[in-house]
Design an enzyme around this catalytic site. Structure first.
Site, short mmCIF file in Angstrom:
data_model
loop_
_atom_site.label_atom_id
_atom_site.label_comp_id
_atom_site.label_asym_id
_atom_site.label_seq_id
_atom_site.Cartn_x
_atom_site.Cartn_y
_atom_site.Cartn_z
N PRO A 2 0.80 -1.19 0.00
CA PRO A 2 0.00 0.00 0.00
C PRO A 2 0.84 1.25 0.00
O PRO A 2 1.86 1.33 0.66
CB PRO A 2 -0.80 -0.10 1.30
CG PRO A 2 -0.62 -1.47 1.77
CD PRO A 2 0.65 -1.95 1.22
N GLU A 3 0.37 2.19 -0.75
CA GLU A 3 0.96 3.53 -0.74
C GLU A 3 -0.03 4.42 0.01
O GLU A 3 -1.01 3.93 0.58
CB GLU A 3 1.20 3.99 -2.18
CG GLU A 3 2.03 2.98 -2.97
CD GLU A 3 2.33 3.37 -4.39
OE1 GLU A 3 2.41 4.58 -4.66
OE2 GLU A 3 2.44 2.47 -5.24
#
Length: 274
Positions: A2-3
């Site tokens: 995840p960013e």
DNA sequence: ACGAGCGCCTGTCGGC
DNA sequence: TGCCGACAGGCGCTCG
């Protein structure tokens, strides 16, 4: 994995709950189960398990890609790295194969940290700045301005891809949103940061913020886009699009390696100036 | 200061 | 079908 937008989506999920899963705000932690010791960055397992017991969840925050679960005494910091997920569910559910850490609340629900590749890390600390203190500006924050960004770009001579991936220079971008931001700003990922004009810096600044805001919007309707291996590509313009026509000029998208990461760009729209 | 290479882990996919 | 390499959204470390 995840960013920033995905971590933000998890933050909202923990805060607001979602179809069947309640908010964890205000819940009391009865106990924790550590299913893979390597999950813990600090403190040692024994201390972690005893210290977290009885604490209440008082808030959920985010800094870059770090999720901050504020407790009555400590702060629980979660970094999902490549493959981390968070689930709120009833304690009667069977445990999945990749469950690494569980917080059992006193109302029958639990928070599960699921992590296939075991890269994710969790800290329990009274002093969050000891973990996240080195991070660069929050790209959607007020102190991230076109001027400060241009100044920062000028003060290094880094390829843009390297620059944007460096969490000490800007917090929250990863491999996907870096490529998407550079594509929108029409800047070559190998351009040196100190070669950008004021106008180009401004374009990149705007693109980063637009791309992240759109990412956050889209996660709202597809929280599990990445885990279902599904249709996320409909939201992206260049990432994972090698050989496909550029949406602007139809030139085939190229893939190269920068920073040991696949990097996608349009060789026509994002030329490398000589 | 910069950037390449590697390690940490498990799983999936494509080619043969 | 099975095997084997390439690849995956992150990041810290070493080295030149």
């Amino acid at each position: 994995m995840p960013e920033l937008p995905e971590v933000e989506t998890f933050r909202k999920y923990l805060l607001q709950g979602e179809s069947g899963a309640p908010s964890i705000l205000g819940k009391k932690i009865d106990n924790a189960e550590l299913l893979w010791d390597g999950t813990l960055a600090e403190p040692e397992p024994d201390e972690f398990l005893s210290r977290i017991q009885g604490q209440f969840v008082t808030g959920i925050g985010r800094r870059g890609k770090n999720l901050l679960v504020n407790l009555s005494r400590d702060c629980l910091i979660i970094h999902l790295r490549m493959s981390g997920e968070l689930v709120v569910e009833e304690q009667t559910n069977p445990l999945g194969k990749h469950y690494r850490l569980i917080l059992n609340f006193n109302d029958g629900f639990r928070l599960a940290f699921i992590n296939v590749r075991k890269f994710g890390r969790v800290w329990l600390t009274e002093d969050p700045s000891s973990v996240i203190g080195q991070l660069g500006p929050e790209p959607l924050g007020d102190d991230f301005t076109p001027e400060s960004f241009h100044q920062s770009l000028q003060s290094h001579s880094r390829q843009l891809k390297y620059f944007l991936l460096d969490q000490k220079l800007i917090a929250g971008l990863g491999n996907i949103y870096t490529d998407e931001s550079l594509y929108r700003a029409k800047l070559n990922p190998a351009r040196k940061s100190d070669s950008l004009s004021v106008t180009e810096s401004q374009q990149l600044w705007e693109s980063i913020r637009e791309i992240l805001r759109e990412g956050i919007q889209n996660q709202g309707s597809s929280i599990d886009w990445m885990y279902q291996g599904g249709d996320y590509q409909k939201y992206l313009s260049v990432y994972n699009s090698e050989g496909l026509p550029c949406q602007r000029c139809k030139t085939p998208i190229k893939r190269i390696k920068i920073a040991q990461r696949s990097t996608y760009y349009c060789p026509n729209c994002q030329p490398l100036p000589e």
